[in-house]
Motif scaffolding. Structure first.
Motif, PDB file in Angstrom:
ATOM      1  N   SER A   1      12.700  40.342  48.832  1.00 51.24           N
ATOM      2  CA  SER A   1      13.409  39.240  49.466  1.00 51.24           C
ATOM      3  C   SER A   1      13.823  38.285  48.347  1.00 51.24           C
ATOM      4  O   SER A   1      13.849  38.693  47.186  1.00 51.24           O
ATOM      5  N   GLY A   2      14.100  37.030  48.685  1.00 49.09           N
ATOM      6  CA  GLY A   2      14.435  36.070  47.626  1.00 49.09           C
ATOM      7  C   GLY A   2      15.554  35.149  48.039  1.00 49.09           C
ATOM      8  O   GLY A   2      16.257  35.412  49.023  1.00 49.09           O
ATOM      9  N   PRO A   3      15.726  34.059  47.303  1.00 46.89           N
ATOM     10  CA  PRO A   3      16.715  33.047  47.682  1.00 46.89           C
ATOM     11  C   PRO A   3      18.148  33.387  47.277  1.00 46.89           C
ATOM     12  O   PRO A   3      18.379  34.107  46.306  1.00 46.89           O
ATOM     13  N   THR A   4      19.070  32.796  48.040  1.00 50.71           N
ATOM     14  CA  THR A   4      20.507  32.907  47.760  1.00 50.71           C
ATOM     15  C   THR A   4      21.101  31.507  47.688  1.00 50.71           C
ATOM     16  O   THR A   4      20.829  30.676  48.561  1.00 50.71           O
ATOM     17  N   VAL A   5      21.920  31.258  46.690  1.00 44.92           N
ATOM     18  CA  VAL A   5      22.727  30.028  46.660  1.00 44.92           C
ATOM     19  C   VAL A   5      24.166  30.436  46.951  1.00 44.92           C
ATOM     20  O   VAL A   5      24.680  31.394  46.354  1.00 44.92           O
ATOM     21  N   HIS A   6      24.775  29.732  47.905  1.00 44.32           N
ATOM     22  CA  HIS A   6      26.134  30.113  48.300  1.00 44.32           C
ATOM     23  C   HIS A   6      26.981  28.880  48.590  1.00 44.32           C
ATOM     24  O   HIS A   6      26.448  27.786  48.843  1.00 44.32           O
ATOM     25  N   LEU A   7      28.287  29.066  48.550  1.00 45.40           N
ATOM     26  CA  LEU A   7      29.196  28.000  48.967  1.00 45.40           C
ATOM     27  C   LEU A   7      29.150  27.901  50.482  1.00 45.40           C
ATOM     28  O   LEU A   7      28.943  28.907  51.168  1.00 45.40           O
TER      29      LEU A   7
ATOM     30  N   HIS B   1      19.474  29.332  50.699  1.00 47.13           N
ATOM     31  CA  HIS B   1      18.908  30.002  51.874  1.00 47.13           C
ATOM     32  C   HIS B   1      17.797  30.921  51.370  1.00 47.13           C
ATOM     33  O   HIS B   1      17.958  31.577  50.339  1.00 47.13           O
ATOM     34  N   PRO B   2      16.672  31.007  52.111  1.00 48.26           N
ATOM     35  CA  PRO B   2      15.522  31.738  51.556  1.00 48.26           C
ATOM     36  C   PRO B   2      15.507  33.245  51.812  1.00 48.26           C
ATOM     37  O   PRO B   2      14.429  33.834  51.922  1.00 48.26           O
ATOM     38  N   SER B   3      16.690  33.875  51.920  1.00 47.72           N
ATOM     39  CA  SER B   3      16.724  35.343  52.009  1.00 47.72           C
ATOM     40  C   SER B   3      17.863  35.859  51.152  1.00 47.72           C
ATOM     41  O   SER B   3      18.728  35.093  50.707  1.00 47.72           O
ATOM     42  N   LEU B   4      17.849  37.173  50.959  1.00 48.64           N
ATOM     43  CA  LEU B   4      18.925  37.809  50.191  1.00 48.64           C
ATOM     44  C   LEU B   4      20.107  38.021  51.136  1.00 48.64           C
ATOM     45  O   LEU B   4      20.274  39.076  51.725  1.00 48.64           O
ATOM     46  N   LEU B   5      20.917  36.974  51.273  1.00 43.47           N
ATOM     47  CA  LEU B   5      22.091  37.087  52.153  1.00 43.47           C
ATOM     48  C   LEU B   5      22.964  38.250  51.686  1.00 43.47           C
ATOM     49  O   LEU B   5      22.982  38.539  50.493  1.00 43.47           O
TER      50      LEU B   5
ATOM     51  N   GLN C   1      10.923  30.358  43.374  1.00 46.11           N
ATOM     52  CA  GLN C   1      12.160  30.856  42.758  1.00 46.11           C
ATOM     53  C   GLN C   1      13.371  30.014  43.165  1.00 46.11           C
ATOM     54  O   GLN C   1      14.334  29.897  42.406  1.00 46.11           O
ATOM     55  N   GLU C   2      13.322  29.435  44.359  1.00 46.98           N
ATOM     56  CA  GLU C   2      14.423  28.557  44.788  1.00 46.98           C
ATOM     57  C   GLU C   2      14.600  27.415  43.790  1.00 46.98           C
ATOM     58  O   GLU C   2      15.718  27.059  43.419  1.00 46.98           O
ATOM     59  N   HIS C   3      13.468  26.838  43.393  1.00 42.26           N
ATOM     60  CA  HIS C   3      13.536  25.655  42.528  1.00 42.26           C
ATOM     61  C   HIS C   3      14.236  25.961  41.206  1.00 42.26           C
ATOM     62  O   HIS C   3      15.005  25.142  40.703  1.00 42.26           O
ATOM     63  N   ALA C   4      13.962  27.137  40.650  1.00 42.65           N
ATOM     64  CA  ALA C   4      14.606  27.503  39.382  1.00 42.65           C
ATOM     65  C   ALA C   4      16.063  27.886  39.612  1.00 42.65           C
ATOM     66  O   ALA C   4      16.960  27.477  38.859  1.00 42.65           O
ATOM     67  N   LEU C   5      16.300  28.662  40.658  1.00 44.30           N
ATOM     68  CA  LEU C   5      17.648  29.194  40.902  1.00 44.30           C
ATOM     69  C   LEU C   5      18.645  28.096  41.262  1.00 44.30           C
ATOM     70  O   LEU C   5      19.800  28.124  40.811  1.00 44.30           O
ATOM     71  N   TYR C   6      18.213  27.123  42.052  1.00 43.38           N
ATOM     72  CA  TYR C   6      19.188  26.144  42.557  1.00 43.38           C
ATOM     73  C   TYR C   6      19.765  25.323  41.407  1.00 43.38           C
ATOM     74  O   TYR C   6      20.983  25.196  41.272  1.00 43.38           O
ATOM     75  N   TRP C   7      18.889  24.798  40.571  1.00 43.02           N
ATOM     76  CA  TRP C   7      19.416  23.980  39.476  1.00 43.02           C
ATOM     77  C   TRP C   7      20.320  24.793  38.553  1.00 43.02           C
ATOM     78  O   TRP C   7      21.414  24.356  38.181  1.00 43.02           O
ATOM     79  N   LYS C   8      19.856  25.989  38.179  1.00 45.63           N
ATOM     80  CA  LYS C   8      20.631  26.822  37.246  1.00 45.63           C
ATOM     81  C   LYS C   8      22.032  27.092  37.840  1.00 45.63           C
ATOM     82  O   LYS C   8      23.036  27.024  37.129  1.00 45.63           O
ATOM     83  N   THR C   9      22.090  27.363  39.135  1.00 50.95           N
ATOM     84  CA  THR C   9      23.364  27.680  39.780  1.00 50.95           C
ATOM     85  C   THR C   9      24.246  26.435  39.881  1.00 50.95           C
ATOM     86  O   THR C   9      25.461  26.500  39.650  1.00 50.95           O
ATOM     87  N   ILE C  10      23.633  25.302  40.216  1.00 52.54           N
ATOM     88  CA  ILE C  10      24.403  24.046  40.278  1.00 52.54           C
ATOM     89  C   ILE C  10      25.013  23.756  38.903  1.00 52.54           C
ATOM     90  O   ILE C  10      26.193  23.443  38.773  1.00 52.54           O
ATOM     91  N   ARG C  11      24.182  23.878  37.878  1.00 52.65           N
ATOM     92  CA  ARG C  11      24.647  23.590  36.517  1.00 52.65           C
ATOM     93  C   ARG C  11      25.802  24.523  36.117  1.00 52.65           C
ATOM     94  O   ARG C  11      26.841  24.064  35.638  1.00 52.65           O
ATOM     95  N   ASP C  12      25.637  25.823  36.355  1.00 58.11           N
ATOM     96  CA  ASP C  12      26.684  26.773  35.972  1.00 58.11           C
ATOM     97  C   ASP C  12      27.955  26.547  36.797  1.00 58.11           C
ATOM     98  O   ASP C  12      29.061  26.614  36.266  1.00 58.11           O
ATOM     99  N   TYR C  13      27.788  26.274  38.069  1.00 59.73           N
ATOM    100  CA  TYR C  13      28.970  26.059  38.914  1.00 59.73           C
ATOM    101  C   TYR C  13      29.672  24.767  38.507  1.00 59.73           C
ATOM    102  O   TYR C  13      30.913  24.723  38.415  1.00 59.73           O
ATOM    103  N   ALA C  14      28.889  23.745  38.235  1.00 56.19           N
ATOM    104  CA  ALA C  14      29.481  22.472  37.799  1.00 56.19           C
ATOM    105  C   ALA C  14      30.313  22.681  36.535  1.00 56.19           C
ATOM    106  O   ALA C  14      31.448  22.204  36.446  1.00 56.19           O
TER     107      ALA C  14
ATOM    108  N   GLN D   1      21.545  34.954  43.314  1.00 54.32           N
ATOM    109  CA  GLN D   1      20.348  35.355  44.062  1.00 54.32           C
ATOM    110  C   GLN D   1      19.227  35.684  43.077  1.00 54.32           C
ATOM    111  O   GLN D   1      19.494  36.048  41.935  1.00 54.32           O
ATOM    112  N   THR D   2      17.999  35.555  43.540  1.00 47.45           N
ATOM    113  CA  THR D   2      16.844  36.011  42.756  1.00 47.45           C
ATOM    114  C   THR D   2      16.021  36.924  43.647  1.00 47.45           C
ATOM    115  O   THR D   2      15.691  36.546  44.781  1.00 47.45           O
ATOM    116  N   LYS D   3      15.688  38.114  43.129  1.00 45.35           N
ATOM    117  CA  LYS D   3      14.859  39.022  43.924  1.00 45.35           C
ATOM    118  C   LYS D   3      13.382  38.713  43.718  1.00 45.35           C
ATOM    119  O   LYS D   3      12.942  38.432  42.599  1.00 45.35           O
ATOM    120  N   VAL D   4      12.656  38.756  44.826  1.00 43.39           N
ATOM    121  CA  VAL D   4      11.218  38.464  44.832  1.00 43.39           C
ATOM    122  C   VAL D   4      10.545  39.624  45.579  1.00 43.39           C
ATOM    123  O   VAL D   4      11.035  40.015  46.645  1.00 43.39           O
TER     124      VAL D   4
END
Ligand code: GRF
Length: 195
Positions: free
Chosen positions: A138-144, A109-113, A178-191, A157-160
């Motif tokens: 602001s910045g993206p959030t990856v969440h379940l 999601h493209p905000s700091l939830l 920042q979404e592009h970097a954050l999403y993969w890193k989070t998927i990899r760590d969560y996996a 999350q990444t702050k922008v």
């Protein structure tokens, strides 16, 4: 081999970023399918160029709600995926899917939830609200994904910065990088954490 499936509706830049990073090999993973509700979207073109099977499942292809949900479940079950990744999927996910994959569905999601999440906060509206509130970051959030939209457990999350004179479009572009970097890193760590 870690198996993911992706759902997307739009340009698909997050989807492409994920596929490119998988190719770099820092997690042994495979993307098994793209499900879209928008057959003409950019994400479909990316999937085709990478040879990833595309399933167009929408209210148009399946006007009956039960048939729509059954079609989604059929694809998801067929590939026995470890994670389902929402990458700009602009439709609420049916509860039956959320229940089928508990703690196995991620969204970006493209905000700091929890700020600017939930009903009405999608696409450019998120960035309009951030600027209207004079927020300085602001910045993206990856969440379940849980049954309440944008309220599942936050994974990263990444702050922008929000800069003087930013338009919603300029801010959206800065967040998207920042979404592009954050999403993969989070998927990899969560996996790795659930392997
Ligand atoms: C991103 O801003 C994401 O945060 C939101 O939808 C947008 C998708 O962009 N959920 P793209 O299709 O990946 O370029």
């Amino acid at each position: 081999m870690f198996k993911i499936g992706v759902m997307a509706s739009g340009g698909g830049s997050n989807f492409k970023a994920i596929i490119d990073r998988i190719g770099e090999g820092d997690l042994e993973a495979q993307c098994k399918f793209l499900i879209t509700n928008n057959g003409g979207c950019g994400a479909v073109s990316h999937a085709e160029s990478y040879g990833i099977p595309v399933y167009h499942i929408s209210g148009k292809t399946h006007p009956d709600t039960a048939a729509y949900e059954a079609a989604l479940l059929e694809v998801i079950d067929r590939y026995d995926i470890d994670l389902l990744i929402l990458a700009g999927y602009m439709k609420a996910l049916p509860v039956s899917i959320i229940k089928r994959l508990p703690d196995r569905i991620l969204n970006i999601h493209p905000s700091l939830l929890p700020k600017y999440g939930g009903k009405g906060f999608f696409g450019i509206h998120v960035h309009e609200a951030v600027i209207a509130a004079h927020d300085t970051e602001s910045g993206p959030t990856v969440h379940l994904v849980s049954e309440e939209i944008d309220q599942g457990r936050i994974l990263a999350q990444t702050k922008v910065p929000v800069l003087e004179g930013d338009t919603p479009e300029v801010l959206a572009a800065r967040v998207l990088v920042q979404e592009h970097a954050l999403y993969w890193k989070t998927i990899r760590d969560y996996a790795k954490s659930i392997l």
